[in-house]
Design an enzyme around this catalytic site. Structure first.
Site, short mmCIF file in Angstrom:
data_model
loop_
_atom_site.label_atom_id
_atom_site.label_comp_id
_atom_site.label_asym_id
_atom_site.label_seq_id
_atom_site.Cartn_x
_atom_site.Cartn_y
_atom_site.Cartn_z
N GLU A 1 -62.37 46.11 -71.66
CA GLU A 1 -61.24 46.91 -72.14
C GLU A 1 -60.22 46.03 -72.86
O GLU A 1 -59.99 44.88 -72.49
CB GLU A 1 -60.52 47.57 -70.96
CG GLU A 1 -61.30 48.67 -70.29
CD GLU A 1 -60.51 49.29 -69.14
OE1 GLU A 1 -59.32 48.97 -68.99
OE2 GLU A 1 -61.09 50.09 -68.39
N CYS B 1 -53.08 43.81 -74.90
CA CYS B 1 -53.50 43.28 -73.61
C CYS B 1 -54.99 42.97 -73.69
O CYS B 1 -55.79 43.86 -73.97
CB CYS B 1 -53.21 44.29 -72.49
SG CYS B 1 -53.72 43.73 -70.85
N CYS C 1 -64.19 41.18 -62.21
CA CYS C 1 -63.18 40.33 -61.58
C CYS C 1 -63.54 40.09 -60.12
O CYS C 1 -63.93 41.02 -59.40
CB CYS C 1 -61.80 40.99 -61.66
SG CYS C 1 -60.46 39.98 -61.01
N CYS D 1 -58.17 42.20 -55.55
CA CYS D 1 -56.91 42.82 -55.12
C CYS D 1 -57.23 44.25 -54.65
O CYS D 1 -57.93 44.99 -55.34
CB CYS D 1 -55.90 42.84 -56.25
SG CYS D 1 -55.46 41.19 -56.83
N CYS E 1 -56.61 47.38 -57.09
CA CYS E 1 -56.86 47.23 -58.53
C CYS E 1 -58.21 47.79 -58.96
O CYS E 1 -59.23 47.53 -58.32
CB CYS E 1 -56.76 45.75 -58.90
SG CYS E 1 -56.95 45.44 -60.67
N CYS F 1 -55.61 49.24 -65.36
CA CYS F 1 -56.51 48.24 -65.92
C CYS F 1 -57.88 48.32 -65.25
O CYS F 1 -57.99 48.33 -64.03
CB CYS F 1 -55.91 46.85 -65.72
SG CYS F 1 -56.89 45.56 -66.43
#
Length: 355
Positions: free
Chosen positions: A92, A105, A112, A116, A119, A341
């Protein structure tokens, strides 16, 4: 093996590479100008570059490694792109419109591993780092979209806050910054670029040693270890004491303000008591601190969290202010598209896997 993106070559690396292949030094400026000023679609479009150099570039590099898969446009002008990479992974990139300019961004990893608990980016684990060229090409793709509209708009700001942990892809991140910051190319000022980390303390030391004037943001989200570990598992490796020691080193070396990102989670980290703890944590460095309070964007897979209500956000903000901490509330862009995100990417992968 597929050829790499030429956008991963810094000016210095391109210079060394062309000279190693026996090219004249002036060719470097010619090629760089076609890439970043004229933003050509193919090497063959470099009109004043000789045939030998063009063939050399075509044999060793590509200009396009990203394909536009989806483009979502919000009523507030935000555009979220889903790009497909050469290996069929998707990432993205987001264009946001502000009164100070156009900000993009960018993503630095495919997936990832930071994990977290709130997220969407971490819903799909990291499969690889992006190359420097793949990160730069996100900016180039958005800029070419703006060029096609013919309104003279340019990308003026960059936030490295997309999918992934930028400091876990440190060398490619630095190449990316050197390319977009180069005054002979896109010329995006260092102080118009912000890199966000989840708090990899050892990399903050390394970042400080580069002496870069690029802005640093730290995803903090809690003022004590117990709560931060509950929200962010990275805190087990780099607890607040280690993180703040690296912050002190950074401030001593660079003397630039740090932004602390703080997601507002209802009845989790949004009480006045946490605001007072946060103020105490930052008290000795408050002149170089700014706290960005971020109302939470809900994610279906993390339904244990809800957005703090307005009264709690306001009370938290006022408590920080009363204790001398500079802060503000950042309301999201693109609320009517997949704002969080990693949300668009995870949705599309689920759709593909369901077929």
């Amino acid at each position: 093996m597929s050829k790499p993106s030429i956008y991963g070559m810094t000016y210095e690396k391109l210079t060394d590479w062309l000279l190693d292949y026996g090219q004249r030094r002036f060719r470097v400026d010619q090629v760089w100008n076609w890439l970043y000023k004229k933003r050509v679609a193919s090497f063959a479009d470099m009109k004043n570059v000789n045939k030998e150099t063009i063939e050399l570039l075509e044999e060793n590099f590509v200009l396009h490694t990203l394909g536009e898969e989806i483009k979502q446009e919000s009523s507030d002008g935000t555009i979220k792109y889903l790009f497909r990479l050469a290996d069929d992974n998707v990432i993205e990139t987001v264009l946001m419109r502000f009164n100070y300019g156009l900000s993009v961004c960018v993503t630095t990893q495919v997936g990832c591993n930071i994990g977290c608990s709130f997220c969407a980016s971490g819903l799909l684990k990291k499969s690889r780092d992006l190359s420097g060229g793949e990160i730069v090409e996100q900016i180039m793709s958005v800029q070419k979209h703006l060029d096609e509209k013919g309104e003279g708009d340019r990308v003026s700001h960059i936030v490295v806050m997309g999918i992934g942990e930028p400091f876990d892809n440190f060398n490619n991140l630095m190449d990316f910054i050197n390319v977009v910051n180069d005054d002979k190319g896109l010329c995006i000022g260092a102080r118009h670029i912000t890199v966000s980390t989840s708090g990899l303390a050892h990399k903050i030391y390394e970042w400080a040693d580069t002496g870069t004037q690029v802005n640093l943001a730290i995803s903090l989200h809690a003022p004590n270890n117990e709560l931060r570990t509950q929200i962010m598992k990275i805190n087990r490796a780099f607890p607040i004491e280690k993180l703040m020691a690296s912050v002190d080193y950074y401030l001593e070396k660079v003397n630039r303000r740090i932004t602390y990102e703080y997601i507002m989670l209802k009845d989790v980290n949004d009480h006045k008591s946490e605001a007072r703890q946060l103020a105490k944590l930052l008290q000795d460095k408050r002149h170089l601190s700014y706290v960005n309070l971020i109302p939470y964007n809900s994610v279906d897979e993390h339904n244990q969290y809800q957005r703090s209500d307005s009264a709690s956000i306001q009370a938290f903000y006022e408590t920080l202010k009363e204790n001398g901490i500079n802060c503000g509330v950042r309301w999201e862009n693109g609320a009517d598209i997949d704002a969080a995100c990693g949300q668009l990417r995870s949705k599309q992968i689920k759709k593909k896997n369901a077929v």
